[in-house]
Enzyme design. Structure first.
Site, PDB file in Angstrom:
ATOM      1  N   CYS A  12     -40.729 -86.988 -12.334  1.00 46.70           N
ATOM      2  CA  CYS A  12     -39.588 -87.839 -11.977  1.00 46.70           C
ATOM      3  C   CYS A  12     -39.812 -88.332 -10.547  1.00 46.70           C
ATOM      4  CB  CYS A  12     -38.305 -87.019 -12.041  1.00 46.70           C
ATOM      5  SG  CYS A  12     -38.334 -85.657 -10.857  1.00 46.70           S
ATOM      6  N   HIS A 124     -30.906 -69.836  -9.251  1.00 41.16           N
ATOM      7  CA  HIS A 124     -31.852 -70.961  -9.225  1.00 41.16           C
ATOM      8  C   HIS A 124     -31.849 -71.569  -7.824  1.00 41.16           C
ATOM      9  CE1 HIS A 124     -33.455 -75.021  -9.831  1.00 41.16           C
ATOM     10  NE2 HIS A 124     -34.083 -74.514 -10.885  1.00 41.16           N
ATOM     11  N   GLU A 126     -32.008 -74.520  -6.628  1.00 45.49           N
ATOM     12  CA  GLU A 126     -31.079 -75.633  -6.356  1.00 45.49           C
ATOM     13  C   GLU A 126     -29.654 -75.119  -6.170  1.00 45.49           C
ATOM     14  OE1 GLU A 126     -31.138 -79.023  -9.091  1.00 45.49           O
ATOM     15  OE2 GLU A 126     -29.023 -79.338  -8.620  1.00 45.49           O
ATOM     16  N   SER A 218     -36.394 -75.346 -14.891  1.00 45.25           N
ATOM     17  CA  SER A 218     -35.104 -75.496 -15.578  1.00 45.25           C
ATOM     18  C   SER A 218     -35.193 -76.654 -16.564  1.00 45.25           C
ATOM     19  CB  SER A 218     -34.011 -75.753 -14.534  1.00 45.25           C
ATOM     20  OG  SER A 218     -32.793 -76.052 -15.155  1.00 45.25           O
ATOM     21  N   SER A 261     -41.369 -81.836 -13.620  1.00 50.87           N
ATOM     22  CA  SER A 261     -42.322 -81.370 -12.602  1.00 50.87           C
ATOM     23  C   SER A 261     -43.724 -81.167 -13.179  1.00 50.87           C
ATOM     24  CB  SER A 261     -41.810 -80.068 -11.974  1.00 50.87           C
ATOM     25  OG  SER A 261     -41.461 -79.143 -12.982  1.00 50.87           O
TER      26      SER A 261
HETATM   27  S1  SF4 Z   1     -35.369 -83.469 -11.898  1.00 56.56           S
HETATM   28 FE1  SF4 Z   1     -34.767 -82.751  -9.866  1.00 56.56          FE
HETATM   29  S2  SF4 Z   1     -36.266 -83.722  -8.514  1.00 56.56           S
HETATM   30 FE2  SF4 Z   1     -36.317 -84.849 -10.442  1.00 56.56          FE
HETATM   31  S3  SF4 Z   1     -34.888 -86.575 -10.175  1.00 56.56           S
HETATM   32 FE3  SF4 Z   1     -33.798 -84.878 -11.155  1.00 56.56          FE
HETATM   33  S4  SF4 Z   1     -32.838 -83.827  -9.432  1.00 56.56           S
HETATM   34 FE4  SF4 Z   1     -34.461 -85.069  -8.582  1.00 56.56          FE
END
Ligand code: SF4
Length: 303
Positions: A12, A124, A126, A218, A261
């Site tokens: 992302c 987590h 975040e 996640s 990720s």
């Molecule tokens: S997955 Fe996490 S890093 Fe990626 S756009 Fe969404 S909030 Fe941002």
């Protein structure tokens, strides 16, 4: 065997940005650059930046004084900045702008005197960062234990960005049964939403789905759950070594997705291993969101 690739999948904009910030920091200052928490939840990405001279640590206390540190994409609580200041660290914050948005909501609602409920997974990274921004109660999206406030309280509901869209909707409804006037922020990010939507649709067309990515992501775990809720088997794997031949017995249509990720190279290695007869990918589902380097870090781009 035919493979159907979900779209969108993989990186992302927030992950691209975080990795770029580490790369720029390495170029500007040279190694070592410390990274607090895995820059993103993916060991391949972490290994790649570590090969260039980044050192991943779990806490600010592990970083030698006067060092350069990048804070991960997941966001950090104010206490980490205070600790960094005491150690005279230069902090480069790689927080995703969509997580910053949630932090700002928390600060705003707190200043307005509202009670804040954060739907998210305790522990987590975040959630650690968001819950540090203001006083709030954290409830789980799957088993929401609704805090008991005075019925007349003003309530604001905020969420972790990478939750299940459906479970979060149910959790919000549970809160609203107690507090119908709650303000609700839709904080699940575009990347999480789009990947879940795409895999839900793909689940109806294939026999099984492989979710490529890290077990501590996640995003990836929610993709696996989304498939399972659609009644199809799903396996979260990061490399071909984890594949079991029996998964594919009497199954000819294999769906593949990857978390926000997960680098595409991991998907490619799975494809190479499976060597399917055909690979299909939808023409739709492109994402064009790009996050630019935040103003306070633009100096990294200058020579
Ligand atoms: S997955 Fe996490 S890093 Fe990626 S756009 Fe969404 S909030 Fe941002």
């Amino acid at each position: 065997m035919d493979v159907y690739l979900a779209k969108p999948r993989g990186f992302c904009a927030g992950v691209e940005l975080a990795v770029e910030i580490v790369d720029l920091a390495l170029k500007k200052y040279g190694p070592p650059i410390y990274v607090k928490h895995q820059i993103v939840h993916n060991s391949v990405v972490v290994a790649k930046i570590e090969a260039k001279g980044a050192i991943t640590v779990n806490s600010v206390e592990e970083i030698p004084t006067d060092s350069i540190v990048v804070f991960s994409a997941h966001g950090s609580p104010p206490s980490d900045y205070e600790k960094a200041k005491k150690r005279n660290l230069t902090v480069l914050d790689a927080i995703c702008p969509l997580v910053t948005k949630v932090h700002n909501e928390a600060k705003k609602y707190s200043a307005e005197g509202k009670k804040i409920i954060l739907i998210g997974h305790k522990g987590h990274q975040e959630v650690l960062g968001t819950s540090g921004q203001a006083k709030m109660d954290i409830i789980d999206d799957k088993n929401p234990d609704i805090p008991k406030y005075d019925k007349s309280s003003d309530i604001a509901i905020i969420t972790q960005t990478t939750l299940s869209v459906k479970d979060t909707k149910n959790a919000v409804e549970s809160v609203k049964k107690y507090y119908p006037k709650s303000i609700v922020r839709n904080d699940i990010c575009y990347a999480t939403t789009n990947r879940q939507k795409a895999i839900e649709s793909l689940s109806t067309k294939v026999d099984i789905i492989l979710v490529i990515g890290a077990k501590n992501s996640s995003n990836c775990n929610r993709l696996k759950e989304t498939v399972e809720k659609m009644g199809k088997p799903a396996y979260l794997i990061s490399s071909p070594r984890e594949i079991k031949k029996e998964w594919f017995q009497k199954k000819n249509k294999i769906g593949i997705t990857s978390g926000a990720s997960t680098p595409e190279i991991q998907v490619e290695s799975i494809l190479k291993y499976l060597s399917p007869k055909n690979i299909y990918e939808s023409k739709e589902g492109n994402e064009d969101i790009v996050f630019t380097i935040p103003r306070q870090l633009r100096f990294l781009t200058k020579k």
